[in-house]
Design an enzyme around this catalytic site. Structure first.
Site, PDB file in Angstrom:
ATOM      1  N   ALA A  77     -13.472 -23.617  -6.965  1.00 49.72           N
ATOM      2  CA  ALA A  77     -12.688 -22.904  -5.955  1.00 49.72           C
ATOM      3  C   ALA A  77     -13.239 -21.515  -5.705  1.00 49.72           C
ATOM      4  O   ALA A  77     -13.724 -20.838  -6.615  1.00 49.72           O
ATOM      5  CB  ALA A  77     -11.224 -22.803  -6.396  1.00 49.72           C
ATOM      6  N   ARG A  84     -17.973 -19.212   2.607  1.00 47.11           N
ATOM      7  CA  ARG A  84     -19.136 -19.363   3.498  1.00 47.11           C
ATOM      8  C   ARG A  84     -20.135 -18.217   3.314  1.00 47.11           C
ATOM      9  O   ARG A  84     -20.834 -17.829   4.237  1.00 47.11           O
ATOM     10  CB  ARG A  84     -18.708 -19.467   4.965  1.00 47.11           C
ATOM     11  N   GLY A  86     -21.972 -18.403   0.228  1.00 48.21           N
ATOM     12  CA  GLY A  86     -22.805 -18.903  -0.865  1.00 48.21           C
ATOM     13  C   GLY A  86     -22.197 -18.824  -2.254  1.00 48.21           C
ATOM     14  O   GLY A  86     -22.871 -19.125  -3.238  1.00 48.21           O
ATOM     15  N   GLY A  88     -19.692 -20.659  -3.498  1.00 45.66           N
ATOM     16  CA  GLY A  88     -19.533 -22.028  -4.001  1.00 45.66           C
ATOM     17  C   GLY A  88     -20.859 -22.622  -4.456  1.00 45.66           C
ATOM     18  O   GLY A  88     -20.951 -23.258  -5.501  1.00 45.66           O
ATOM     19  N   GLU A 110     -14.333 -35.579  -8.515  1.00 43.08           N
ATOM     20  CA  GLU A 110     -13.442 -36.359  -7.646  1.00 43.08           C
ATOM     21  C   GLU A 110     -12.750 -35.387  -6.704  1.00 43.08           C
ATOM     22  O   GLU A 110     -12.314 -34.314  -7.138  1.00 43.08           O
ATOM     23  CB  GLU A 110     -12.404 -37.075  -8.506  1.00 43.08           C
ATOM     24  N   ASN A 115     -11.923 -33.515   2.273  1.00 45.62           N
ATOM     25  CA  ASN A 115     -12.093 -32.121   1.867  1.00 45.62           C
ATOM     26  C   ASN A 115     -13.490 -31.655   2.306  1.00 45.62           C
ATOM     27  O   ASN A 115     -14.490 -32.292   1.982  1.00 45.62           O
ATOM     28  CB  ASN A 115     -11.967 -32.010   0.335  1.00 45.62           C
ATOM     29  N   TYR A 121     -21.142 -30.640  -1.728  1.00 42.83           N
ATOM     30  CA  TYR A 121     -21.583 -31.589  -2.760  1.00 42.83           C
ATOM     31  C   TYR A 121     -22.769 -32.424  -2.265  1.00 42.83           C
ATOM     32  O   TYR A 121     -23.716 -32.672  -3.005  1.00 42.83           O
ATOM     33  CB  TYR A 121     -20.417 -32.483  -3.189  1.00 42.83           C
TER      34      TYR A 121
HETATM   35  C1  LIG Z   1     -15.225 -25.872  -1.287  1.00 42.29           C
HETATM   36  C2  LIG Z   1     -15.384 -24.398  -1.591  1.00 42.29           C
HETATM   37  C3  LIG Z   1     -15.447 -24.181  -3.088  1.00 42.29           C
HETATM   38  C4  LIG Z   1     -16.703 -23.900  -0.929  1.00 42.29           C
HETATM   39  O1  LIG Z   1     -16.906 -22.530  -1.297  1.00 42.29           O
HETATM   40  P1  LIG Z   1     -17.825 -21.561  -0.408  1.00 42.29           P
HETATM   41  O2  LIG Z   1     -18.097 -20.349  -1.215  1.00 42.29           O
HETATM   42  O3  LIG Z   1     -17.243 -21.356   0.926  1.00 42.29           O
HETATM   43  O4  LIG Z   1     -19.162 -22.429  -0.265  1.00 42.29           O
HETATM   44  P2  LIG Z   1     -20.594 -21.898   0.185  1.00 42.29           P
HETATM   45  O5  LIG Z   1     -20.475 -20.659   1.015  1.00 42.29           O
HETATM   46  O6  LIG Z   1     -21.466 -21.805  -1.011  1.00 42.29           O
HETATM   47  O7  LIG Z   1     -21.071 -23.105   1.110  1.00 42.29           O
HETATM   48  C5  LIG Z   1     -22.328 -23.716   0.947  1.00 42.29           C
HETATM   49  C6  LIG Z   1     -22.478 -24.786   2.011  1.00 42.29           C
HETATM   50  O8  LIG Z   1     -21.490 -25.809   1.834  1.00 42.29           O
HETATM   51  C7  LIG Z   1     -21.050 -26.275   3.122  1.00 42.29           C
HETATM   52  N1  LIG Z   1     -19.641 -25.919   3.319  1.00 42.29           N
HETATM   53  C8  LIG Z   1     -18.864 -25.180   2.525  1.00 42.29           C
HETATM   54  N2  LIG Z   1     -17.611 -25.099   3.023  1.00 42.29           N
HETATM   55  C9  LIG Z   1     -17.608 -25.815   4.160  1.00 42.29           C
HETATM   56  C10 LIG Z   1     -16.614 -26.112   5.144  1.00 42.29           C
HETATM   57  N3  LIG Z   1     -15.350 -25.647   5.037  1.00 42.29           N
HETATM   58  N4  LIG Z   1     -16.959 -26.892   6.180  1.00 42.29           N
HETATM   59  C11 LIG Z   1     -18.229 -27.355   6.328  1.00 42.29           C
HETATM   60  N5  LIG Z   1     -19.228 -27.098   5.418  1.00 42.29           N
HETATM   61  C12 LIG Z   1     -18.908 -26.351   4.368  1.00 42.29           C
HETATM   62  C13 LIG Z   1     -21.940 -25.581   4.141  1.00 42.29           C
HETATM   63  O9  LIG Z   1     -23.097 -26.354   4.321  1.00 42.29           O
HETATM   64  C14 LIG Z   1     -22.259 -24.291   3.412  1.00 42.29           C
HETATM   65  O10 LIG Z   1     -23.436 -23.665   3.875  1.00 42.29           O
HETATM   66  P3  LIG Z   1     -23.389 -22.702   5.171  1.00 42.29           P
HETATM   67  O11 LIG Z   1     -22.213 -21.775   4.999  1.00 42.29           O
HETATM   68  O12 LIG Z   1     -24.700 -22.009   5.099  1.00 42.29           O
HETATM   69  O13 LIG Z   1     -23.213 -23.610   6.348  1.00 42.29           O
HETATM   70  C15 LIG Z   1     -14.205 -23.589  -0.951  1.00 42.29           C
HETATM   71  O14 LIG Z   1     -14.071 -23.938   0.408  1.00 42.29           O
HETATM   72  C16 LIG Z   1     -12.872 -23.791  -1.642  1.00 42.29           C
HETATM   73  O15 LIG Z   1     -12.548 -23.097  -2.619  1.00 42.29           O
HETATM   74  N6  LIG Z   1     -12.028 -24.732  -1.142  1.00 42.29           N
HETATM   75  C17 LIG Z   1     -10.677 -24.924  -1.674  1.00 42.29           C
HETATM   76  C18 LIG Z   1     -10.695 -25.538  -3.046  1.00 42.29           C
HETATM   77  C19 LIG Z   1     -11.311 -26.928  -3.027  1.00 42.29           C
HETATM   78  O16 LIG Z   1     -10.933 -27.761  -2.230  1.00 42.29           O
HETATM   79  N7  LIG Z   1     -12.283 -27.163  -3.935  1.00 42.29           N
HETATM   80  C20 LIG Z   1     -13.012 -28.414  -4.019  1.00 42.29           C
HETATM   81  C21 LIG Z   1     -12.290 -29.498  -4.726  1.00 42.29           C
HETATM   82  S1  LIG Z   1     -11.894 -29.109  -6.415  1.00 42.29           S
END
Ligand SMILES: CC(C)(COP(=O)(O)OP(=O)(O)OC[C@H]1O[C@@H](n2cnc3c(N)ncnc32)[C@H](O)[C@@H]1OP(=O)(O)O)[C@@H](O)C(=O)NCCC(=O)NCCS
Length: 153
Positions: A77, A84, A86, A88, A110, A115, A121
């Site tokens: 998370a 967005r 980096g 994650g 999972e 999502n 992933y």
């Molecule tokens: C999923 C999550 C961890 C991603 O974190 P983040 O810091 O935004 O991810 P990043 O910035 O490293 O993203 C890397 C790439 O993943 C993809 N990506 C991440 N979030 C995305 C979204 N909402 N929609 C489409 N692509 C996405 C993109 O390709 C992105 O690269 P880009 O921004 O250059 O296009 C975050 O959205 C989150 O906390 N979600 C809620 C909790 C959750 O559902 N966790 C997963 C299940 S446990």
């Protein structure tokens, strides 16, 4: 150390999960998990070099469970204001490095079907290996499938 990680994780947890899906863990669940010797966390700040002086400095976390040569990503998370950028991706890289260092050969996870985390992933080469129909029943808009992914480390 556990208390510091717990505070930082809960700081992110409270903001990161949409309550509509009931996916967030409470403090007790996380605390109990961190007490187990096979459960590990990664906590990062908003920037790679950001210091983590207090819980509010945490931008994201990953929680993992290790068993034999397998690792499960229990939660990943990032706080909404840091998405967005980096964070994650950085968490996932560190989680995979840590898992390999512990001797794990596979990483499983999972997630709720649909999502957007799936994009992240798949970028890292995770492949879908299973589906559990209607597994998430806490969702406000009815049951949602769980989708299982795996990656060889
Ligand atoms: C999923 C999550 C961890 C991603 O974190 P983040 O810091 O935004 O991810 P990043 O910035 O490293 O993203 C890397 C790439 O993943 C993809 N990506 C991440 N979030 C995305 C979204 N909402 N929609 C489409 N692509 C996405 C993109 O390709 C992105 O690269 P880009 O921004 O250059 O296009 C975050 O959205 C989150 O906390 N979600 C809620 C909790 C959750 O559902 N966790 C997963 C299940 S446990």
């Amino acid at each position: 150390m556990i208390d510091e990680s717990l505070d930082a994780i809960m700081h992110v947890m409270e903001q990161a999960f949409d309550p509509a899906y009931g996916e967030a863990w409470n403090r007790r669940q996380v605390g109990d998990a961190l007490m187990l010797p096979n459960t590990h966390c990664v906590v990062v700040g908003a920037e790679p070099a950001s210091p983590l002086r207090e819980p509010g400095d945490a931008a994201g976390f990953a929680l993992l469970r290790h068993a034999a040569d397998e690792e499960e990503l229990l939660l990943l998370a990032v706080s909404p204001q840091h998405r967005r950028r980096g964070v994650g991706r950085r968490l996932l890289v560190q989680a995979m490095l840590d898992a390999r260092a512990r001797g794990s050969a596979y990483l499983f996870l999972e997630m709720r079907d649909g999502n957007p985390a799936e994009f992240l992933y798949r970028e890292f080469g995770f492949e879908q290996i299973g589906r559990r129909p209607g597994y998430y029943r806490g969702a406000a808009d009815g049951p949602i499938d769980a989708v299982t992914f795996a990656k060889r480390l």
